[in-house]
Each structure stands twice: as C-alpha cells, then as structure tokens.
Design an enzyme around this catalytic site. Structure first.
Site, mmCIF file in Angstrom:
data_model
loop_
_atom_site.group_PDB
_atom_site.id
_atom_site.type_symbol
_atom_site.label_atom_id
_atom_site.label_comp_id
_atom_site.label_asym_id
_atom_site.label_seq_id
_atom_site.Cartn_x
_atom_site.Cartn_y
_atom_site.Cartn_z
ATOM 1 N N HIS A 169 18.002 59.600 6.786
ATOM 2 C CA HIS A 169 17.008 58.619 6.549
ATOM 3 C C HIS A 169 15.433 58.749 6.972
ATOM 4 C CE1 HIS A 169 21.070 56.165 7.049
ATOM 5 N NE2 HIS A 169 20.473 55.414 6.000
ATOM 6 N N SER A 214 24.844 46.711 7.243
ATOM 7 C CA SER A 214 23.341 47.394 6.791
ATOM 8 C C SER A 214 22.563 46.185 6.141
ATOM 9 C CB SER A 214 23.535 48.653 6.018
ATOM 10 O OG SER A 214 22.216 48.847 5.385
ATOM 11 N N CYS A 269 20.363 46.570 3.813
ATOM 12 C CA CYS A 269 20.383 46.872 2.359
ATOM 13 C C CYS A 269 21.529 45.811 1.677
ATOM 14 C CB CYS A 269 20.710 48.108 2.190
ATOM 15 S SG CYS A 269 22.516 48.593 2.169
#
Length: 310
Positions: free
Chosen positions: A180, A108, A110
């Site tokens: 999300h 991801s 992130c």
C-alpha cells in the site's frame, strides 16, 4: 468477553491479525487459537469446517485476507475476488455450524462507492459504482459483510463487521510491487536516503486525499467492539482526518530524514479522489483513535528498519 474465553484469530501473522493478538494478550486474554497457512488453508472448506468444529472457539476475529495495493489489486483481480470469497464464506459458515455466535469480520473502506459524499457513512454502502482498480477486492469484502448480516438474520448469530481505513504499522508489507501507499513511501524514502538520491518518485498526482490509521489502534477498536457486546452492524474504524498523498510523502520524508524533492509519476493511477470515513458510530460507543500520524509513521519506520533486507 470473558478473559478465559477461547478466541480464534484468523490471519494472525498478518499486520492486522498480529496487532489483534498483541492487543488481546495485553488485555489479559491468553486462550488464543491460531493456525498458520501451512497448518490450515482457509480456502479449503472441509479443513476449515473440521478445524472450527473441533476447536469451537467462543469468539473469532476474521483478519485473514489476500491484500495488496493498487497495482496488485488491479493486476490479480480474479485472485483477489476468488480467494477472499472462499476465506470469508468458509469461516462464516463453519463458525455457525460449530455454534460460534460472536465474530468480528474485518473489511476495508474500499467497499464504498468511488464518488460517494465525504466523510463516508456506513449507510453509503451499495449506493454507487466502486473504484475500478480494486473492485474485485471490494466486492469480496461486501460479500463478507452481507454474509455476517444474513447469518445473523437467518441463524441468530451475532457477527459484526468493522471497516478500517488505510492501515499501517508493524508487520506491514514493504514490497514495492504489491504494498500500500504508506509502506511503499517509507521504503522509497529510506532507499533514496541510503543511495544519496536528490529525488523520490511518487505514483500519481499527489492530490488524492487519504486517511491513515495505526494498526494497533485498529486492533484496539476490534477488541473494543467485541467487549462492548455489539451484536450486529457495520462500523467504520478510522481517525476522522485525512491528508493529501503529497502531504503524506512529505511527512514520511521528514520521519525518514530524506530531504530530496518529490517527483510525481502521473502516468500511474491515483485511485479514488478522496476516502475519509465518518467515525461517529464508534465515537458514540466510546472509542476513538489515539495515535497521531507522525508518531505512527515513526513506529512503522522503526519496524521497517528492523526487518531483514530485501
């Protein structure tokens, strides 16, 4: 990849895993191995080791993970860290023990520092503090990348890591408590239209910028990486363009057909101010995304409308 190769897709019922299965089948790969959670608990080391030891696939796509939006990540921090560490460690080690030398680990975006330069290059990993709202999930994904990297160094495997930007599309999660931002906006806009509301509430200030990738493009990139013979490394998967959350909400409203006003709830967190991936590494290999945002949102909305109510 040989068309007759045995391919295990971990997490095939999820949005990413199901898209990878679709892409593989479209590409003529029909020797695909899958297991539901009820059939195989990926957090169970003994079960995973036995499964991969018996099946010995030629390739693995590791799309299984515990995922969620800002609220879920920030609320169930221990769960996101613990469960994802178990899944990736069990599969990576069991794959090596079973002699599986080719695997794609899906992470991801992130994983990158909260305030790193934009667009984000792969070598920015571990150069600064993470966004606190999803730090546990990010740390788990970073551990997965390092597992692949170090199994390659120590054991000669060829495990590759792909870091997608924000994904959306068929089989997404539309639960407002743990989805999300894009699927949440689709549901909010649809329900506001059905109720005849004049306003739609959006979390945060609307100013953060985000990049969105249609999940079938992500699946195409995943298969492309395995077909290209790339043996190691970290690859960003995205579109190379981003929009503000306000612009995203307006686009969703246009697709859904809701013409009310947006009200921003600034008591809710914004998360990272901007998160745009540098996708030059994939472009140099010969791959780039092909689905425009408004077209992808229209496909996602059609998927949402075809789902059971609830």
């Amino acid at each position: 990849m040989d068309r007759q190769a045995k391919i295990y897709v971990a997490g095939h019922r999820g949005m990413v895993g199901s898209a990878i299965v679709r892409r593989l089948l479209d590409g003529g790969y029909d020797n695909i191995v899958t297991r539901t959670h009820e059939e195989l608990d990926l957090a169970n080391q003994q079960a995973v080791t036995a499964f991969l030891g018996k099946e010995t696939p030629d390739f693995i796509f590791m799309a299984a993970a515990k995922v969620g939006g800002i609220h879920a990540n920030n609320t169930f921090r221990a769960d996101f860290l613990y469960t994802n560490l178990l899944i990736e460690a069990n599969i990576t080690n069991a794959a090596w023990q079973a002699g599986v030398h080719r695997m794609l680990f899906l992470g991801s975006s992130c994983i990158y520092p909260r305030d790193c330069p934009q667009p984000i290059r792969e070598d920015y990993l571990l150069t600064g503090p993470l966004e606190q709202t999803n730090e546990p999930y990010a740390i788990a994904k970073i551990a997965g990348i390092k597992l692949c990297e170090n199994y390659n160094r120590q054991h000669g495997t060829r495990y590759v890591s792909a870091m997608p930007t924000n994904l959306y599309g068929p089989n997404d999660n539309y639960d407002l408590n743990n989805s999300h931002v894009l699927p949440a906006l689709i549901r909010k806009a649809h329900e506001a239209k059905v109720r005849g509301d004049r306003e739609m509430v959006v979390w945060g200030s609307g100013s953060p910028m985000r990049e969105f990738l249609y999940v079938d493009d992500m699946a195409d990139a995943s298969v492309f990486l395995m077909e290209s013979g790339v043996a190691e490394g970290l690859y960003n998967i995205g579109t190379g363009t981003d929009v503000t959350i306000r612009e995203l909400a307006e686009t969703v409203m246009k697709v859904v057909g809701f013409d009310g006003d947006i009200v921003f709830d600034q008591t809710k967190p914004d998360g990272t101010p901007r998160k745009l991936l540098n996708v030059d590494r994939m472009k140099k290999l010969g791959w780039q995304a092909s689905t425009p945002l408004i077209e992808g949102i229209a496909k996602a909305y059609a998927d949402f409308q075809n789902r059971p109510a609830g």
